[in-house]
Design a protein around this motif. Structure first.
Motif, mmCIF file in Angstrom:
data_model
loop_
_atom_site.group_PDB
_atom_site.id
_atom_site.type_symbol
_atom_site.label_atom_id
_atom_site.label_comp_id
_atom_site.label_asym_id
_atom_site.label_seq_id
_atom_site.Cartn_x
_atom_site.Cartn_y
_atom_site.Cartn_z
ATOM 1 N N HIS A 2 0.838 -1.194 0.000
ATOM 2 C CA HIS A 2 0.000 0.000 0.000
ATOM 3 C C HIS A 2 0.875 1.247 0.000
ATOM 4 O O HIS A 2 2.081 1.178 0.262
ATOM 5 C CB HIS A 2 -0.964 0.001 1.194
ATOM 6 C CG HIS A 2 -0.300 0.193 2.520
ATOM 7 N ND1 HIS A 2 0.259 -0.840 3.233
ATOM 8 C CD2 HIS A 2 -0.088 1.324 3.261
ATOM 9 C CE1 HIS A 2 0.775 -0.384 4.362
ATOM 10 N NE2 HIS A 2 0.593 0.932 4.398
ATOM 11 N N ILE A 3 0.266 2.370 -0.321
ATOM 12 C CA ILE A 3 1.003 3.626 -0.407
ATOM 13 C C ILE A 3 1.258 4.174 0.990
ATOM 14 O O ILE A 3 0.322 4.459 1.737
ATOM 15 C CB ILE A 3 0.240 4.667 -1.239
ATOM 16 C CG1 ILE A 3 -0.003 4.152 -2.667
ATOM 17 C CG2 ILE A 3 1.007 5.989 -1.286
ATOM 18 C CD1 ILE A 3 -0.923 5.050 -3.486
ATOM 19 N N THR A 6 2.651 9.765 -0.690
ATOM 20 C CA THR A 6 2.559 10.273 -2.056
ATOM 21 C C THR A 6 3.378 11.558 -2.111
ATOM 22 O O THR A 6 3.162 12.463 -1.294
ATOM 23 C CB THR A 6 1.094 10.556 -2.439
ATOM 24 O OG1 THR A 6 0.359 9.331 -2.351
ATOM 25 C CG2 THR A 6 0.990 11.099 -3.838
ATOM 26 N N ALA A 55 8.170 4.599 -8.236
ATOM 27 C CA ALA A 55 7.849 4.086 -6.896
ATOM 28 C C ALA A 55 9.089 3.501 -6.248
ATOM 29 O O ALA A 55 9.944 2.906 -6.920
ATOM 30 C CB ALA A 55 6.751 3.031 -6.987
ATOM 31 N N ILE A 84 6.107 2.959 -1.156
ATOM 32 C CA ILE A 84 5.164 1.837 -1.060
ATOM 33 C C ILE A 84 5.723 0.760 -0.143
ATOM 34 O O ILE A 84 6.917 0.422 -0.206
ATOM 35 C CB ILE A 84 4.892 1.260 -2.468
ATOM 36 C CG1 ILE A 84 4.138 2.310 -3.316
ATOM 37 C CG2 ILE A 84 4.089 -0.038 -2.391
ATOM 38 C CD1 ILE A 84 3.914 1.892 -4.750
ATOM 39 N N LEU A 87 7.354 -3.212 -1.467
ATOM 40 C CA LEU A 87 7.652 -3.196 -2.904
ATOM 41 C C LEU A 87 8.984 -3.916 -3.108
ATOM 42 O O LEU A 87 10.030 -3.436 -2.688
ATOM 43 C CB LEU A 87 7.737 -1.759 -3.406
ATOM 44 C CG LEU A 87 7.938 -1.558 -4.908
ATOM 45 C CD1 LEU A 87 6.628 -1.803 -5.643
ATOM 46 C CD2 LEU A 87 8.439 -0.153 -5.211
ATOM 47 N N ILE A 98 0.200 -3.196 -12.541
ATOM 48 C CA ILE A 98 -0.080 -2.979 -11.125
ATOM 49 C C ILE A 98 -1.071 -1.842 -10.960
ATOM 50 O O ILE A 98 -0.928 -0.782 -11.586
ATOM 51 C CB ILE A 98 1.237 -2.665 -10.366
ATOM 52 C CG1 ILE A 98 2.163 -3.896 -10.414
ATOM 53 C CG2 ILE A 98 0.966 -2.256 -8.924
ATOM 54 C CD1 ILE A 98 3.503 -3.703 -9.745
ATOM 55 N N ARG A 99 -2.083 -2.071 -10.143
ATOM 56 C CA ARG A 99 -3.095 -1.055 -9.851
ATOM 57 C C ARG A 99 -2.641 -0.253 -8.627
ATOM 58 O O ARG A 99 -2.424 -0.806 -7.554
ATOM 59 C CB ARG A 99 -4.443 -1.714 -9.584
ATOM 60 C CG ARG A 99 -5.599 -0.768 -9.318
ATOM 61 C CD ARG A 99 -6.135 -0.120 -10.571
ATOM 62 N NE ARG A 99 -6.681 -1.069 -11.537
ATOM 63 C CZ ARG A 99 -7.212 -0.699 -12.705
ATOM 64 N NH1 ARG A 99 -7.265 0.593 -13.034
ATOM 65 N NH2 ARG A 99 -7.678 -1.616 -13.544
ATOM 66 N N ILE A 100 -2.478 1.045 -8.828
ATOM 67 C CA ILE A 100 -2.158 1.968 -7.731
ATOM 68 C C ILE A 100 -3.293 2.965 -7.635
ATOM 69 O O ILE A 100 -3.504 3.767 -8.550
ATOM 70 C CB ILE A 100 -0.814 2.683 -7.958
ATOM 71 C CG1 ILE A 100 0.335 1.666 -8.007
ATOM 72 C CG2 ILE A 100 -0.555 3.700 -6.852
ATOM 73 C CD1 ILE A 100 1.710 2.282 -8.163
ATOM 74 N N ALA A 148 -4.767 8.490 -6.958
ATOM 75 C CA ALA A 148 -4.213 7.704 -5.854
ATOM 76 C C ALA A 148 -3.927 8.616 -4.675
ATOM 77 O O ALA A 148 -3.696 9.814 -4.836
ATOM 78 C CB ALA A 148 -2.939 6.991 -6.288
ATOM 79 N N VAL A 154 -1.996 -1.283 -3.345
ATOM 80 C CA VAL A 154 -1.193 -1.468 -4.554
ATOM 81 C C VAL A 154 -1.240 -2.965 -4.873
ATOM 82 O O VAL A 154 -0.745 -3.784 -4.091
ATOM 83 C CB VAL A 154 0.255 -0.999 -4.325
ATOM 84 C CG1 VAL A 154 1.116 -1.262 -5.560
ATOM 85 C CG2 VAL A 154 0.281 0.486 -3.956
ATOM 86 N N THR A 155 -1.859 -3.328 -6.004
ATOM 87 C CA THR A 155 -2.123 -4.738 -6.272
ATOM 88 C C THR A 155 -1.724 -5.119 -7.700
ATOM 89 O O THR A 155 -1.815 -4.307 -8.626
ATOM 90 C CB THR A 155 -3.610 -5.060 -6.084
ATOM 91 O OG1 THR A 155 -4.398 -4.217 -6.937
ATOM 92 C CG2 THR A 155 -4.035 -4.834 -4.637
#
Length: 208
Positions: A2-3, A6, A55, A84, A87, A98-100, A148, A154-155
């Motif tokens: 996860h973030i 940012t 990232a 993240i 990571l 990757i979905r962020i 985001a 984060v997947t």
């Protein structure tokens, strides 16, 4: 994953070796959601199709605090847009999607440090140390624009069907003792998702 943070930055001018240098590496955390577009994040002046988003793992910070003897090293120090958790460059491959937040990103290349990182970290040895550590963070291109914020998941949405991870590629390129490095680099050249910058670097290194 996860973030954790940012981070964004406008271009700033700093003096380096008597010259004025423009850079967007001095990222600062923001509490606001950020909009991820094709070339960059709105409010951030790092840009480029294959370098739209950068990232870096929060898990590397303890190592760098010890190595640089700097307990005040703050998130964003490496110029990353997203800090993240968990990571892992060894488990992230070129072409992984990757979905962020709501954005869908694709892994395009490892990060190659330049002198601006040494400026940001205020350490002349940091480029050599960064290269030898082989954990570079990850550059992404943007497949689907989105939003985001800190805390977002984060997947993985797609895993590439090869074994060229971000760490493997970087180490094969820079570690002269890496076993079978030529075949690793040749295999990387076959990946259409690999950034043009890295394709060029590999061809030059292999003399092709």
């Amino acid at each position: 994953m996860h973030i954790i943070s940012t981070n964004i930055s406008k271009i700033k001018t700093v003096e380096h070796n008597g010259k004025a240098i423009k850079t967007g590496i001095f990222k600062k955390p923001t509490n606001e959601p950020v909009v991820i577009e094709k070339l960059n994040i709105i409010g951030d002046e790092q840009a480029g199709v294959d370098k739209a988003v950068y990232a870096f793992s929060h898990n590397h910070y303890d190592y760098w605090k010890r190595t640089l003897k700097n307990d005040d090293l703050a998130v964003g120090a490496f110029g990353e847009n997203f800090t993240i958790s968990e990571l892992d460059e060894q488990n992230i491959h070129i072409g992984d999607r990757i979905r962020i937040g709501t954005a869908l990103l694709e892994v395009s290349q490892p990060r190659v440090p330049c002198f601006k990182l040494a400026i940001a970290l205020n350490n002349k040895q940091s480029l050599k140390l960064f290269t030898q550590y082989y954990h570079t963070g990850v550059y992404f291109r943007v497949l689907e624009q989105g939003v985001a914020k800190t805390g977002d998941a984060v997947t993985f949405e797609h895993k590439a069907e090869h074994n060229i991870s971000v760490k493997t590629l970087f180490q094969a390129f820079f570690d002269k003792h890496y076993p079978d490095y030529e075949n690793v680099l040749l295999a990387a050249l076959e990946l259409p998702e690999l950034a043009l910058e890295w394709q060029t670097k590999i061809k030059k290194k292999l003399g092709s």
